[in-house]
Design an enzyme around this catalytic site. Structure first.
Site, PDB file in Angstrom:
ATOM      1  N   GLU A  88       0.630  -0.869  -0.136  1.00 54.32           N
ATOM      2  CA  GLU A  88       0.113  -0.356   0.411  1.00 54.32           C
ATOM      3  C   GLU A  88       0.861   1.473  -0.081  1.00 54.32           C
ATOM      4  O   GLU A  88       0.677   2.781  -0.684  1.00 54.32           O
ATOM      5  CB  GLU A  88      -0.865   0.152   1.483  1.00 54.32           C
ATOM      6  N   HIS A 157      -9.229  -5.140  10.601  1.00 54.75           N
ATOM      7  CA  HIS A 157      -9.795  -5.238   8.988  1.00 54.75           C
ATOM      8  C   HIS A 157     -11.773  -4.550   9.075  1.00 54.75           C
ATOM      9  O   HIS A 157     -12.463  -4.752   8.692  1.00 54.75           O
ATOM     10  CB  HIS A 157      -9.977  -6.480   8.395  1.00 54.75           C
TER      11      HIS A 157
END
Length: 363
Positions: A88, A157
């Site tokens: 990322e 998450h």
């Protein structure tokens, strides 16, 4: 703040027969899933502007982790729809640099939780550069992906980042609910010269909403910063966004049938900027208000709304304190029973309405 305490879960709906479904579909209005709405919006913007491209993990050959980018690689090729390694920090930095050079990236995160790996690029580079360059370097980029809890994906998450990004000057933050939101807000975000964070909800991707020719038009957009009244009411205002609006609308039906209360449900759509005029107008109209979100209670979106109302003339119209309905102040549990307990649902919203109106157990 209204504390979330509940133990009952909803029973699954009884399935319809194929014949009943076919009969209903014959006269039903045209619908589209949120997944297809986002897909079509990106396709139209890629087609409209050659400077737009999509980059992220599995967005190309796999058609997206949630099939959001289905078919885009075949239509636009690997230079416009770009698969990345699992980094990322790397691909977000590449997208921000591309925006510095005049391109218009759509930077997709498999989940916004993974965007924490790229928080420096999003905030220090994308959000601050226009200001630090004295207005000479716009940063036209969209950071998008599923935000908040899905189902059984545990603490790392499941976080809602609305308040995080909403606190940063230089970022615009949107959180769509319906297909109309998903198409109109995303298209506005891609065309906006500023960095925009688009916080979607994975559990909404498969939900269908009615659409018409206006919503399906390639020119359809929704201005960022403009809320929507999903349901008119006169007795209490409910301010919420994304998937929690499902619970708010259900709760509004329940209190109408049980108490004759008409709740006004406001879809914020935009977290930064908030549509403060719409919020104040609704509070002045109903004299009571609650906020509903899945983020943490501390320093949340609801906290900001309450503060803004208190600091405005709308405060004088309140007949009782506002209530914040939020997720629990804890990392999201993995066990389903505890996960269900940790977030708002329809009964929680009903109890919040009862409290501000002194109904039921609060009378």
């Amino acid at each position: 703040m209204f504390s979330i305490k509940r133990a009952l879960t909803k029973a699954p709906a009884v399935g319809q027969s194929f014949r009943a479904l076919a009969t209903a579909a014959a006269g039903a209005p045209k619908t589209m899933t949120v997944r297809d709405g986002i897909n079509k919006a990106m396709e139209e913007e890629l087609e409209r502007d050659p400077d737009v491209f999509l980059m992220g993990e599995e967005v190309a050959q796999y058609n997206g982790a949630y099939k959001i980018s289905r078919g885009l690689l075949d239509k636009f090729g690997p230079k416009r729809v770009v698969d990345t390694p699992i980094t990322e920090m790397g691909f977000t930095g590449l997208c921000v640099g591309a925006a510095f050079s005049g391109l218009k990236p759509i930077c997709e995160f498999m989940t916004m939780n993974f965007a924490m790996q790229a928080i420096d690029q999003i905030i220090n580079s994308a959000a601050k550069t226009y200001y630090m360059s004295g207005g000479k370097l716009p940063v036209n980029i969209v950071f998008r992906g599923p935000n908040g809890a899905a189902a059984g994906v545990a603490a790392q998450h499941s976080q809602d980042y609305s308040a995080w990004y909403g606190a940063i000057p230089g970022l615009k933050v949107i959180s769509p609910y319906s297909v109309s939101d998903a198409r109109g807000l995303l298209k506005s975000a891609i065309r906006d010269p500023n960095p925009v964070v688009c916080l979607e909800n994975e559990l909404l991707y498969g939900q269908s909403f009615p659409v018409d020719e206006k919503i399906l038009s390639p020119d359809y957009t929704i201005p960022i910063g403009e809320a929507e009244i999903l349901r008119e009411g006169k007795d209490v205002s409910i301010f919420s966004y994304t998937r929690n609006l499902n619970f708010c609308l259900e709760a509004a039906d329940i209190v109408r049938d049980k108490y004759g209360v008409e709740a006004e449900v406001i879809n914020l759509r935009s977290i930064k900027p908030l549509d403060l005029p719409a919020i104040f107008k609704s509070v002045i109209k109903t004299h009571h208000a609650i906020t509903v979100e899945s983020g943490f209670a501390s320093f949340g979106v609801g906290s900001e709304i309450v503060a803004q109302v208190m600091e405005s003339s709308a405060f004088d119209y309140l007949d009782s304190p506002m209530e914040r309905i939020t997720g629990c102040e804890t990392p999201t549990p993995y066990a389903k029973s505890l996960e269900d307990f940790a977030f708002p649902d329809t009964p929680t919203v009903v109890r919040g309405i009862e409290k501000v109106l002194s109904l039921g157990a609060w009378a």
